[in-house]
Design a protein around this motif. Structure first.
Motif, PDB file in Angstrom:
ATOM      1  N   MET A   2       9.381  16.834  10.444  1.00  0.00           N
ATOM      2  CA  MET A   2       9.402  18.050  11.201  1.00  0.00           C
ATOM      3  C   MET A   2       8.005  18.374  11.631  1.00  0.00           C
ATOM      4  N   PRO A   3       7.814  18.881  12.873  1.00  0.00           N
ATOM      5  CA  PRO A   3       6.512  19.159  13.398  1.00  0.00           C
ATOM      6  C   PRO A   3       5.957  20.458  12.887  1.00  0.00           C
ATOM      7  N   GLY A   4       4.643  20.464  12.713  1.00  0.00           N
ATOM      8  CA  GLY A   4       3.986  21.713  12.427  1.00  0.00           C
ATOM      9  C   GLY A   4       2.732  21.887  13.235  1.00  0.00           C
ATOM     10  N   HIS A   5       2.237  20.826  13.881  1.00  0.00           N
ATOM     11  CA  HIS A   5       0.962  20.881  14.566  1.00  0.00           C
ATOM     12  C   HIS A   5       1.042  20.144  15.898  1.00  0.00           C
ATOM     13  N   ARG A   6      -0.088  20.172  16.623  1.00  0.00           N
ATOM     14  CA  ARG A   6      -0.124  19.492  17.913  1.00  0.00           C
ATOM     15  C   ARG A   6      -1.560  19.233  18.354  1.00  0.00           C
ATOM     16  N   GLY A  40      14.888   6.505  32.325  1.00  0.00           N
ATOM     17  CA  GLY A  40      16.147   5.852  31.999  1.00  0.00           C
ATOM     18  C   GLY A  40      16.005   4.738  30.982  1.00  0.00           C
ATOM     19  N   ASP A  41      14.960   4.837  30.152  1.00  0.00           N
ATOM     20  CA  ASP A  41      14.655   3.767  29.205  1.00  0.00           C
ATOM     21  C   ASP A  41      14.613   4.307  27.769  1.00  0.00           C
ATOM     22  N   ALA A  42      15.500   5.243  27.461  1.00  0.00           N
ATOM     23  CA  ALA A  42      15.530   5.818  26.116  1.00  0.00           C
ATOM     24  C   ALA A  42      15.891   4.750  25.091  1.00  0.00           C
ATOM     25  N   PRO A  43      15.389   4.871  23.859  1.00  0.00           N
ATOM     26  CA  PRO A  43      15.718   3.897  22.811  1.00  0.00           C
ATOM     27  C   PRO A  43      17.214   3.910  22.492  1.00  0.00           C
ATOM     28  N   ASP A  44      17.665   2.867  21.825  1.00  0.00           N
ATOM     29  CA  ASP A  44      19.068   2.803  21.405  1.00  0.00           C
ATOM     30  C   ASP A  44      19.358   3.846  20.339  1.00  0.00           C
ATOM     31  N   VAL A  45      18.442   3.986  19.391  1.00  0.00           N
ATOM     32  CA  VAL A  45      18.561   4.980  18.322  1.00  0.00           C
ATOM     33  C   VAL A  45      17.253   5.742  18.260  1.00  0.00           C
ATOM     34  N   MET A  46      17.334   7.051  18.236  1.00  0.00           N
ATOM     35  CA  MET A  46      16.114   7.862  18.265  1.00  0.00           C
ATOM     36  C   MET A  46      16.223   9.028  17.296  1.00  0.00           C
ATOM     37  N   GLN A  47      15.087   9.335  16.708  1.00  0.00           N
ATOM     38  CA  GLN A  47      14.988  10.526  15.869  1.00  0.00           C
ATOM     39  C   GLN A  47      14.752  11.717  16.786  1.00  0.00           C
ATOM     40  N   LEU A  48      15.386  12.833  16.482  1.00  0.00           N
ATOM     41  CA  LEU A  48      15.310  14.007  17.345  1.00  0.00           C
ATOM     42  C   LEU A  48      15.004  15.254  16.539  1.00  0.00           C
ATOM     43  N   ASP A  49      14.310  16.166  17.171  1.00  0.00           N
ATOM     44  CA  ASP A  49      14.070  17.476  16.584  1.00  0.00           C
ATOM     45  C   ASP A  49      15.124  18.452  17.089  1.00  0.00           C
ATOM     46  N   TYR A  50      15.329  19.514  16.339  1.00  0.00           N
ATOM     47  CA  TYR A  50      16.227  20.601  16.734  1.00  0.00           C
ATOM     48  C   TYR A  50      16.033  20.976  18.201  1.00  0.00           C
ATOM     49  N   ARG A  51      14.757  21.045  18.615  1.00  0.00           N
ATOM     50  CA  ARG A  51      14.432  21.563  19.939  1.00  0.00           C
ATOM     51  C   ARG A  51      14.727  20.570  21.062  1.00  0.00           C
ATOM     52  N   PRO A  55      22.567  15.357  11.849  1.00  0.00           N
ATOM     53  CA  PRO A  55      21.433  15.666  10.981  1.00  0.00           C
ATOM     54  C   PRO A  55      21.180  14.520   9.996  1.00  0.00           C
ATOM     55  N   GLN A  56      19.910  14.235   9.779  1.00  0.00           N
ATOM     56  CA  GLN A  56      19.576  13.149   8.858  1.00  0.00           C
ATOM     57  C   GLN A  56      19.077  13.675   7.511  1.00  0.00           C
ATOM     58  N   GLY A  57      18.660  14.913   7.471  1.00  0.00           N
ATOM     59  CA  GLY A  57      18.164  15.481   6.225  1.00  0.00           C
ATOM     60  C   GLY A  57      18.054  16.986   6.355  1.00  0.00           C
ATOM     61  N   ARG A  58      17.797  17.626   5.232  1.00  0.00           N
ATOM     62  CA  ARG A  58      17.607  19.075   5.216  1.00  0.00           C
ATOM     63  C   ARG A  58      16.185  19.366   4.759  1.00  0.00           C
ATOM     64  N   GLY A  59      15.491  20.174   5.516  1.00  0.00           N
ATOM     65  CA  GLY A  59      14.117  20.488   5.170  1.00  0.00           C
ATOM     66  C   GLY A  59      13.828  21.965   5.329  1.00  0.00           C
ATOM     67  N   THR A  60      12.620  22.341   4.974  1.00  0.00           N
ATOM     68  CA  THR A  60      12.185  23.721   5.158  1.00  0.00           C
ATOM     69  C   THR A  60      10.674  23.747   5.251  1.00  0.00           C
ATOM     70  N   GLU A  61      10.141  24.821   5.813  1.00  0.00           N
ATOM     71  CA  GLU A  61       8.692  24.953   5.920  1.00  0.00           C
ATOM     72  C   GLU A  61       8.093  25.327   4.569  1.00  0.00           C
ATOM     73  N   THR A  62       6.804  25.066   4.459  1.00  0.00           N
ATOM     74  CA  THR A  62       6.120  25.314   3.198  1.00  0.00           C
ATOM     75  C   THR A  62       4.647  25.594   3.433  1.00  0.00           C
ATOM     76  N   SER A  70      16.280  18.740   8.989  1.00  0.00           N
ATOM     77  CA  SER A  70      14.884  18.324   9.119  1.00  0.00           C
ATOM     78  C   SER A  70      14.676  17.508  10.382  1.00  0.00           C
ATOM     79  N   MET A  71      15.670  16.764  10.756  1.00  0.00           N
ATOM     80  CA  MET A  71      15.655  15.985  11.979  1.00  0.00           C
ATOM     81  C   MET A  71      17.046  15.404  12.195  1.00  0.00           C
ATOM     82  N   PHE A  72      17.262  14.859  13.357  1.00  0.00           N
ATOM     83  CA  PHE A  72      18.564  14.303  13.726  1.00  0.00           C
ATOM     84  C   PHE A  72      18.402  12.856  14.160  1.00  0.00           C
TER      85      PHE A  72
END
Length: 427
Positions: free
Chosen positions: A1-5, A90-101, A145-152, A308-310
């Protein structure tokens, strides 16, 4: 999960160069020599997550000898920009991790496969129905969803204890957090923590502690310029006092723990998500600990459990069944679960989650224990944000940069953000 940039990849030349590198990887779902199917699987994360993922993928390939998986990962911000370029081309991966947003944006943009097409391969019956529903758009399942997370609040245990400042409590408020940052700065000679003014995630927790939300149920802003002015005034004063990191440090944040003030030894604490905080262990060898996010002044929690991510499958993959099999393996295979641990959060498969605590160790156990300590104390998660929020994260950070470099007042920046946000959400 992202927290910075970070600020990178804004120039068109950089984007074109990146696109050239990416398109050199080959089309989605190509076939390898010897008749093997090749799947591209991408995710964001730290080196610990990457190492475990590679091990899990090797096990999948052993069980599916007709499939070869090409993997890649990066920090969250670079990943987000890379995926946007791939999706646009049009070149997205076959399987990709995704954020809620990202779910609404990519489902609406026809980047993601309707997983109803592969429901015989991808099993979801052992995932909590409410959690599973967070991956739906207009009644169709586009991500799981692949997992459950929370901020800390993650902190350098040795440094905090040595300062003499009392350790965080389960019920601390934002005012108490700010007082601790000031006191840590006075005792250690460096900022107590990372400036949270740039983080939309931290702002959301603060807002929820005021009984408000980022967005309404009809995808409009759930707060006013006055609310944002209050938040940025709060963080601006802390930064000016040296209690949190200066502008030149926060503008280097790129989603990796390595470039955080805590990771660089320039602060005692940071805001992050629980599972990715494992990355600090290589940078803070004396150890880190997790504390809950601060609550509102009346004790109202703003923190929440969220997916936490999808995982999603590319809409244009040439091999939807094999891609779905990889997703199913990562979610439901006990061998994969043993390898992955809690690196993406606590597993969503209920049978596996029941087995998880007894097999966890080290930081995975820290994450599990941290979540267990919050059970029954947090409010329900918000609905997935509208697709415009993906762009608004960048706008949020850009406007706060103007505050942190003292080019705009908190009020001016807040009004600028709200004006742009309203326009984005109407488009």
């Amino acid at each position: 999960m992202p927290g910075h940039r970070t600020k990178g990849f804004c120039a068109s030349a950089a984007a074109l160069a990146l696109c050239a590198v990416l398109t050199g990887c080959g089309g989605s779902g190509e076939s390898a020599g010897g008749g093997k199917v090749v799947l591209r699987y991408t995710w964001w994360g730290n080196p610990d997550r990457a190492a475990r993922t590679e091990q899990a993928v090797a096990l999948f390939e052993k069980q599916h000898p007709n499939v070869r998986v090409q993997t890649s990962f990066s920090g969250y911000d670079a990943y987000k920009q890379k995926l946007a370029i791939q999706a646009t081309g049009g070149d997205a991966p076959d399987v990709m991790q995704l954020d809620y947003r990202q779910i609404d944006q990519y489902a609406s943009g026809h980047v993601l496969l309707d997983l109803g097409r592969v429901e015989d391969t991808l099993r979801t019956e052992e995932i909590d129905a409410g959690l599973l529903a967070t991956g739906r758009v207009n009644g169709r399942q586009y991500a799981v969803p692949q997992g459950r997370g929370t901020e800390t609040v993650v902190y350098d245990t040795k440094a905090w204890k040595a300062s003499g400042v009392p350790l965080p409590t389960k019920s601390w408020t934002w005012t108490q957090w700010a007082d601790d940052m000031r006191e840590l700065a006075a005792k250690t000679g460096k900022p107590g923590g990372t400036d949270p003014g740039q983080s939309e995630d931290a702002f959301e927790v603060w807002l929820r502690g005021q009984g408000k939300a980022l967005y309404t149920k009809d995808s409009r802003l759930g707060f006013t310029a006055d609310d944002l002015t209050k938040w940025w005034t709060f963080t601006d004063r802390l930064r000016r006092a040296g209690a949190v990191s200066p502008a030149e440090q926060t503008t280097q944040l790129d989603g990796s723990v390595e470039n955080t003030p805590l990771g660089r030894g320039k602060a005692t604490a940071d805001f992050n998500w629980d599972a990715p905080s494992s990355g600090y262990l290589a940078l803070v060898p004396t150890g880190v600990a997790l504390a809950p996010m601060p609550s509102g002044e009346d004790g109202t929690p703003g923190q929440y459990f969220k997916p936490s991510m999808f995982l999603g499958v590319g809409a244009h993959t040439s091999h939807p069944e094999e891609a779905a099999a990889l997703v199913d393996f990562l979610l439901n295979d006990d061998g994969a679960a043993k390898i992955l641990g809690a690196t993406r959060g606590i597993p969503v498969n209920e049978t596996i989650r029941e087995r998880t605590p007894s097999r966890l160790k080290d930081f995975d156990k820290t994450v599990s224990d941290f979540q267990a300590s919050l059970e029954g104390t947090l409010k329900d998660p918000p609905q997935a944000p509208p697709s415009g929020d993906n762009a608004l994260q960048t706008t949020f950070q850009r406007d706060y940069d103007q505050v942190s470099y003292e080019r705009m007042s908190p009020r001016e920046a807040a009004e600028d953000y709200v004006t742009e946000a309203k326009a984005e959400l109407r488009s």
